[in-house]
Scaffold this active site. Structure first.
Site, mmCIF file in Angstrom:
data_model
loop_
_atom_site.group_PDB
_atom_site.id
_atom_site.type_symbol
_atom_site.label_atom_id
_atom_site.label_comp_id
_atom_site.label_asym_id
_atom_site.label_seq_id
_atom_site.Cartn_x
_atom_site.Cartn_y
_atom_site.Cartn_z
ATOM 1 N N ASN A 37 0.963 -1.194 0.000
ATOM 2 C CA ASN A 37 -0.006 0.218 -0.108
ATOM 3 C C ASN A 37 0.988 1.237 -0.154
ATOM 4 O OD1 ASN A 37 -0.483 -1.255 2.974
ATOM 5 N ND2 ASN A 37 -1.065 0.603 3.321
ATOM 6 N N ASP A 38 0.751 2.229 0.887
ATOM 7 C CA ASP A 38 1.277 3.502 0.716
ATOM 8 C C ASP A 38 2.763 3.647 0.401
ATOM 9 O OD1 ASP A 38 -1.150 3.730 2.539
ATOM 10 O OD2 ASP A 38 -0.209 4.824 4.046
ATOM 11 N N GLN A 54 4.569 0.341 2.128
ATOM 12 C CA GLN A 54 3.977 -0.433 2.903
ATOM 13 C C GLN A 54 3.703 -2.003 2.561
ATOM 14 O OE1 GLN A 54 2.028 0.496 6.271
ATOM 15 N NE2 GLN A 54 4.214 1.332 6.103
ATOM 16 N N SER A 98 3.066 3.581 7.860
ATOM 17 C CA SER A 98 3.796 4.763 7.043
ATOM 18 C C SER A 98 4.726 5.708 7.863
ATOM 19 C CB SER A 98 2.970 5.404 6.254
ATOM 20 O OG SER A 98 2.182 4.523 5.182
ATOM 21 N N ASP A 167 1.982 8.212 10.728
ATOM 22 C CA ASP A 167 2.227 8.661 9.241
ATOM 23 C C ASP A 167 3.148 9.930 9.182
ATOM 24 O OD1 ASP A 167 0.543 6.644 8.730
ATOM 25 O OD2 ASP A 167 -1.015 7.854 7.842
ATOM 26 N N GLU A 222 -4.868 10.969 7.258
ATOM 27 C CA GLU A 222 -3.794 10.262 7.219
ATOM 28 C C GLU A 222 -2.481 10.821 6.105
ATOM 29 O OE1 GLU A 222 -5.418 5.754 7.695
ATOM 30 O OE2 GLU A 222 -5.663 6.465 5.527
ATOM 31 N N TRP A 305 -9.101 1.647 -0.714
ATOM 32 C CA TRP A 305 -9.333 0.706 0.495
ATOM 33 C C TRP A 305 -10.546 0.055 0.380
ATOM 34 C CZ3 TRP A 305 -5.555 -1.507 3.004
ATOM 35 C CH2 TRP A 305 -4.502 -0.423 3.274
HETATM 36 C C1 FRU Z 1 -2.974 4.459 4.784
HETATM 37 C C2 FRU Z 1 -2.583 3.892 5.992
HETATM 38 C C3 FRU Z 1 -1.629 4.722 7.025
HETATM 39 C C4 FRU Z 1 -1.111 3.777 7.771
HETATM 40 C C5 FRU Z 1 -0.881 2.584 6.771
HETATM 41 C C6 FRU Z 1 -0.931 1.286 7.247
HETATM 42 O O1 FRU Z 1 -3.250 3.927 3.721
HETATM 43 O O2 FRU Z 1 -3.561 3.588 6.854
HETATM 44 O O3 FRU Z 1 -2.337 5.651 7.553
HETATM 45 O O4 FRU Z 1 0.224 4.019 8.176
HETATM 46 O O5 FRU Z 1 -1.865 2.633 5.691
HETATM 47 O O6 FRU Z 1 -0.480 0.232 6.288
#
Ligand code: FRU
Length: 495
Positions: A37-38, A54, A98, A167, A222, A305
């Site tokens: 992810n991020d 991530q 993150s 984050d 976030e 998401w």
């Molecule tokens: C955003 C998030 C962040 C967090 C991460 C967890 O997509 O929810 O806030 O750090 O993903 O994987």
């Protein structure tokens, strides 16, 4: 190095080999294996661009977060490096969330990230306790700081939610001191971006709130980023649980930007406007990097998401990044355009000028393909006679196509991926407002194996979406309800 990290490194290296080139995007970074992810720690360090992400190597679904790692010279061709962070300590055993990266004066790179551990709250509910941690490294290996965590629930201002504190984005002030901008949730307000300060990057204390949501844009916020651009300051954020405001924002998770002025002395940000960063379906949690030649480049997670658990097919990886986009401000709007390095990927061009599309469908020899960069300019053939609709269809065969359309009387564009290979009741359409004069609009479509990114009017608005259409569906057609004249150029991409 911990056993947990060693295992992850061995696993990603072994399993990567089982994913063939044609199962991946050709020029968008995807998870080396498993889940991504991020974007994290997007930086320029030791003469390379570094992008961490991530990462859950062991499954193509979200799980205990690691930080994956890739490097690039041009932000388009990426080389995977071994994962750098694993959930292996008391303060991050359930996830390394993150965060960001900065170069220290001694030449080391410092990562600041959120450590997450599950705990049971007073109502017996499992909650994510979140705290901020550091790691130091050389671009390949990183060691967690022995005094982690450096910021915990105890450092939050009154009312700050310790289960939503994450984050960090690290910033350097002109006097050499450090700031960290961290997302938090506070009762009666929703998201807020908090500023913490430090003289040495090791000892941190709360300073003030830079921006508060007050439930204007979703609930919790976030992934902040904050930077100077053309004399203004831009705050990027990602909001959870949004409700649309006309065609601005959309339901669920989405991105926003704020443009305003920032006073370095008082450290106050005066917000002037806010808008969505991307009006498509798949874009979240963007981060930026400043290139050595001073360009501000943004990359986002090109997923969503709300749909990521509704899969059409099983794939050995899940999650990809958007194209890197250069940011600039024009008339108070944050524009995005594909980085200029991308031009080097353009191969053979096919151009048609003044093509008439009138009350029907037009196809043009040589205008097709699935790895393409397509530029299109359309206008009403007779400026006094507005056409009702123009549509572009791509990734098309007898059964499939992805659509992008424009209705001048509504001043709205729409992306539609209903016929793009998905077998689930996921979000298939999004719309956005586009100002125009006499139905004249320009756009640029960049297609990779699993995605479409559309830059409207030179990047005034962008719509990104993943698609799952088989690569053999490579047709393109144009449709008009009314009388439209168009100029089109297609570049084959050298992938
Ligand atoms: C955003 C998030 C962040 C967090 C991460 C967890 O997509 O929810 O806030 O750090 O993903 O994987």
């Amino acid at each position: 190095m911990s056993q947990v990290l060693r295992d992850a490194r061995r696993y990603e290296e072994e399993r990567e080999q089982f994913i063939s080139e044609d199962e991946r995007p050709a020029f968008h970074l995807s998870a080396r294996v498993g889940w991504m992810n991020d974007p994290n720690g997007f930086s320029y360090y030791n003469e390379k661009y570094h992008l961490f992400y991530q990462f859950h190597p062991y499954d193509s679904h979200w799980g205990p977060m690691h930080w994956g790692h890739a490097v690039s010279d041009d932000l388009l061709h990426w080389e995977y490096l071994p994962a750098v962070l694993a959930p292996d300590n008391s303060y991050d055993r359930d996830g390394c969330y993150s965060g960001n990266a900065i170069t220290l004066d001694d030449g080391r790179q410092m990562l600041m990230y959120t450590g997450m551990v599950y705990e049971t709250d007073e109502n017996g509910e499992r909650r994510e306790l979140q705290m901020q941690c550091l790691a130091f490294g050389d671009g390949l290996n990183y060691e967690k700081y022995e005094h982690n965590p450096v910021l915990t629930a105890d450092d939050l201002p009154e009312g700050g939610n310790k289960y939503a504190f994450r984050d960090p984005k690290i910033l350097r002030q002109t006097d050499g001191t450090f700031r960290a901008l961290i997302a938090n949730d506070v009762k009666g307000c929703g998201g807020q971006m908090l500023v913490f300060r430090s003289d040495d990057a090791l000892h941190w204390e709360y300073s003030h709130a830079l921006v508060k949501n007050r439930y204007r844009i979703g609930l919790m916020w976030e992934c902040p980023d904050f930077f100077e651009l053309q004399g203004k300051h831009v705050l990027l954020g990602s909001a959870q649980d949004m409700i649309p405001d006309g065609l601005e924002y959309h339901n669920g998770n989405g991105t926003f930007y704020m443009i305003g002025s920032y006073n370095e002395e008082t450290e106050q940000f005066e917000e002037e406007t806010n808008h969505a960063v991307d009006y498509g379906i798949d874009f979240y949690a963007p981060q930026t990097v400043l290139t050595p030649d001073g360009r501000r480049i943004m990359i986002g997670w090109m997923q969503n998401w709300d749909t990521c658990n509704l899969r059409t097919e099983s794939i050995p990886w899940y999650g990809q990044m958007s194209l890197p986009r250069e940011l600039f401000i024009k008339k108070g709007v944050l524009y995005q355009r594909p980085i200029r390095e991308f031009d080097a990927m353009r191969g053979k061009a096919t151009t048609y000028k003044n093509v008439k599309v009138k009350d029907g469908v037009v196809t043009l020899p040589g205008i097709d393909g699935r790895f393409i960069d397509l530029e299109l300019e359309i206008s009403a053939t007779n400026p006094k006679e507005e056409y009702r609709k123009f549509a572009l269809r791509f990734a098309q065969d007898a059964r499939f196509h992805t659509g992008f359309s424009f209705r001048p009387h509504e001043s709205a564009v729409k992306i539609d991926r209903k016929f793009s290979g998905s077998r689930r009741a996921i979000i298939h359409q999004r719309r956005a407002d586009v100002a125009h004069r006499n139905g004249t609009i320009r756009f640029r479509l960049i297609l990779d194996r699993f995605s479409a990114e559309i830059f409207i009017n030179d990047g005034e608005k962008v719509m990104s979406a993943t698609i799952y259409t088989d690569i053999s569906a490579d047709g393109i057609s144009f449709f008009a309800d009314g009388d439209v004249t168009m100029n089109v150029t297609k570049y084959e991409l050298k992938v």
